[in-house]
Design an enzyme around this catalytic site. Structure first.
Site, mmCIF file in Angstrom:
data_model
loop_
_atom_site.group_PDB
_atom_site.id
_atom_site.type_symbol
_atom_site.label_atom_id
_atom_site.label_comp_id
_atom_site.label_asym_id
_atom_site.label_seq_id
_atom_site.Cartn_x
_atom_site.Cartn_y
_atom_site.Cartn_z
ATOM 1 N N GLY A 167 40.926 -29.606 14.538
ATOM 2 C CA GLY A 167 41.538 -30.907 14.298
ATOM 3 C C GLY A 167 42.458 -30.860 13.083
ATOM 4 O O GLY A 167 43.084 -29.832 12.780
ATOM 5 N N SER A 168 42.522 -31.946 12.354
ATOM 6 C CA SER A 168 43.472 -32.060 11.247
ATOM 7 C C SER A 168 43.134 -31.197 10.040
ATOM 8 O O SER A 168 43.957 -31.077 9.127
ATOM 9 C CB SER A 168 43.588 -33.526 10.811
ATOM 10 O OG SER A 168 44.222 -34.280 11.826
ATOM 11 N N THR A 169 41.943 -30.612 10.009
ATOM 12 C CA THR A 169 41.638 -29.688 8.903
ATOM 13 C C THR A 169 42.532 -28.453 8.972
ATOM 14 O O THR A 169 42.606 -27.678 8.013
ATOM 15 C CB THR A 169 40.157 -29.242 8.940
ATOM 16 O OG1 THR A 169 39.879 -28.587 10.184
ATOM 17 C CG2 THR A 169 39.230 -30.438 8.774
ATOM 18 N N ASN A 187 43.390 -38.675 13.331
ATOM 19 C CA ASN A 187 43.408 -38.262 14.732
ATOM 20 C C ASN A 187 42.579 -39.173 15.625
ATOM 21 O O ASN A 187 41.848 -38.718 16.491
ATOM 22 C CB ASN A 187 42.895 -36.809 14.875
ATOM 23 C CG ASN A 187 43.912 -35.808 14.415
ATOM 24 O OD1 ASN A 187 44.951 -36.177 13.902
ATOM 25 N ND2 ASN A 187 43.618 -34.544 14.592
#
Length: 646
Positions: A329-331, A641
């Site tokens: 994901g956004s990490t 997200n």
């Protein structure tokens, strides 16, 4: 008419007698020579052989088992230890009626159905002359009752044995692993490695985790006692004793207090957490939830318990931290930002649009942002802070996979970290070559790399898949300005005889050749996440500087135009909650990656765990009510997200 009398010839008779004497003498000499040659063969030529056999008939070598080495945390807290207990053991070859003997023993000892199932399983796996435990860990009263009636039970013995104990049970199961009875596969491996002699009399061997990886250190060396026996095989006296060498002690980098706090913060939720000391690569915490009780495996787990563990939908036997692979994901965005800066795809001061959706040239398909109205005109640092999807969609499209892949590989993504545990997953860092190989058995249209494939990769979705360990390691590398250490659990191996420690020196393996100013820029963007970005409410009241990145990983794709609704989905189809962080920013002492499976937004589930964990590790703060603390901790899920249709 009478026959005339014939007179014997004395000379002929004498000759015949002499011949007989010669033949008899020759036979005697021949027999003597045969006896003499046999005597020489036995007494001279085979003297050493028969002397050894005679000695062996008189002297028996009894193996003396070493104590298995202890496993301690960084502060000396015992994580794996040994204790002595009695076992009731049967040797089938010495028992005429096994069923009748078992029935009589039940009158003296409480034999459970589990004991019986385990005995039957071991009976099929063992040789007839080996002793097999019918019941382990007898009470002193039970052992005394059997000993008093021993004369009634030939082939039945009460033995004192050492047992392994894991006091923290599920909490350390995926780190320590467990030991188990030596099976045929283990015996074959020991023979191949020429280690059979050191396992004489041993019943147990490390099966998984550190118990398996450091088996040679933990097992020690078997000793022997020479015992003189009588004609009945009974011991008369001890002649000589070679003491065993106990196994070495492992001292870990792991902090069990931190591990325990992480376990409490997770509660009953599924997921994984890995915390690393950036300056050494030492693993401070390594948690996979749920875990299992490794004590169940020591004497050989019974079929029913094994089936229950493997059929549990939560999969407690899977080491999620080491083997579980998830889209990040956004990490993923801070690492994408580093790749963009290093490839000059964007400058630090460049201002670019971050609209509500992104479309490919010539296509009407919309890749939507988590914020419906978008984030306006922003720079890269701000894009990290607010977690703008459309900004990174466009960035990935401009760069292309051929530039993204080699830059991201520098952080160890898509490769094994080299941690001292077996079975680490490699993960997936997508590339054209990877896709062609992955779909080699499919039609060409599936093997081909399409330009659109790279779009979702830019926000940590698509083909991306990494372990929590890889994400924690990448975060530690980011915190360390590109200096790479190999993650390790064992810090020291202490020799039990000399007390000297073999230290696992924290040596950097390499330095990522990226510009220091780029690291500084991205780290400040991650720090901004906690002050004015997606984790701002979580950063309220921080007494130390903290850099982080929230992430929500899609499990199932939603249709174009549809809105994500967690309540309408079964739990296993809901998004995963991610958070990566390190602190303090300028001199990092801890770097963490945590995933909470199917828990939704990163800022709502994973991030509060890390904030509470950092408060505990850096400040010594212990929440009085952990569940209440996590429920009331401020979060902001607006830009994480929440809506990832593509």
């Amino acid at each position: 008419m009478p026959q005339p009398t014939r007179f014997k010839n004395p000379q002929a008779e004498d000759s015949q007698f002499q011949l007989r004497l010669i033949v008899a003498y020759a036979l005697i000499v021949l027999m003597f020579l045969v006896l003499l040659s046999r005597f020489i063969w036995l007494q001279v030529l085979q003297h050493e052989h028969f002397s050894t056999l005679a000695q062996n008939n008189r002297i028996s070598l009894v193996p003396i088992l070493p104590n298995r080495g202890l496993i301690l945390d960084r502060n000396g807290v015992v994580l794996a230890q040994n204790y002595s207990a009695y076992t009731l053991e049967l040797t089938p070859s010495k028992i005429a009626d096994l069923a009748a003997t078992e029935a009589e023993l039940r009158k003296l000892v409480d034999i459970t159905p589990r004991d019986e199932r385990q005995f039957k399983r071991l009976l099929t796996e063992s040789k007839n002359f080996e002793s097999i435990p019918l019941k382990t860990k007898l009470s002193e009263e039970e052992a005394a009752r059997v000993a008093a009636q021993a004369w009634r039970f030939p082939g039945v013995e009460v033995k004192a044995r050492l047992f392994r104990d894991y006091p923290f049970k599920e909490m350390t199961s995926h780190v320590l692993g467990y030991i188990g009875r030596i099976n045929q596969r283990d015996k074959e491996r020991l023979e191949e490695e020429e280690k059979t002699a050191n396992y004489k009399g041993s019943n147990y061997i490390g099966k998984t985790g550190l118990e398996a990886v450091y088996e040679d250190d933990l097992h020690g060396k078997v000793g022997f006692e020479e015992v003189e026996t009588d004609s009945g095989g009974r011991a008369v006296r001890s002649l000589r004793r070679t003491p065993p060498v106990n196994g070495n002690t492992l001292k870990l980098a792991l902090d069990i207090r931190l591990q325990e706090m992480a376990d409490k913060l997770f509660g009953s939720r599924r997921g994984a957490l890995v915390a690393i000391e950036p300056s050494t690569g030492g693993v401070l915490a390594f948690l996979s939830k749920p875990g299992f009780d490794p004590n169940l495996f020591i004497d050989g787990i019974d079929t029913q318990t094994w089936s229950n563990l493997n059929n549990d939908w939560q999969k407690p036997m899977i080491n999620r931290a080491l083997r579980g692979t998830y889209p990040p994901g956004s990490t993923f965005k801070p690492f994408m930002a580093m790749a963009a800066l290093e490839n000059h795809a964007i400058g630090m001061r460049d201002i670019r649009p971050a609209p509500g959706y992104f479309t490919l040239p010539g296509s009407s398909h919309q890749f939507r942002d988590s914020k419906k109205a978008g984030n306006g005109m922003i720079n890269l640092q701000r894009a990290i802070e607010v977690s703008s999807d459309t900004f990174f969609y466009k960035l990935a499209w401009d760069m292309g996979i051929d530039k993204i892949h080699p830059a991201l590989a520098q952080f160890g993504l898509g490769s094994k970290s080299g941690i001292d545990l077996d079975g680490e997953s490699i993960g997936v860092l997508p590339s054209k070559e990877w896709k062609a190989k992955r779909f080699a058995r499919y039609k060409e249209e599936f093997r081909r790399w399409y330009p659109a494939d790279v779009v979702s990769i830019g926000i940590g979705q698509g083909f991306n898949a990494y372990t929590p360990l890889q994400m924690a390691n990448a975060t530690a590398i980011m915190a360390n300005d590109g200096q790479v250490f190999k993650p390790h659990l064992v810090q020291q191996v202490v020799d039990t005889r000399s007390g000297k420690a073999r230290i696992i020196e924290p040596m950097p393996t390499r330095q990522i050749p990226f510009k220091p100013e780029n690291f500084e820029y991205v780290k400040r963007g991650m720090e901004g996440v906690m002050t004015r970005g997606t984790g701002a409410r979580l950063g309220v009241g921080l007494q130390y500087s903290m850099a982080g990145k929230t992430g929500t990983a899609q499990v199932v794709q939603i249709k174009q135009g549809a809105k994500y609704n967690a309540a309408a989905l079964a739990e296993q189809y809901r998004d995963h909650s991610w958070f990566i962080a390190f602190a303090p920013v300028d001199k990092p002492r801890i770097a963490v990656a945590v995933i909470v499976e199917n828990a939704g937004f990163g800022a709502a589930a994973a991030a509060p765990i890390v904030r509470a964990l950092f408060d505990y590790y850096l400040l010594g703060k212990v929440p009085k009510d952990i569940e209440g603390t996590l429920k009331t901790m401020p979060t902001d899920t607006a830009n994480d997200n929440a809506d990832l249709s593509n």
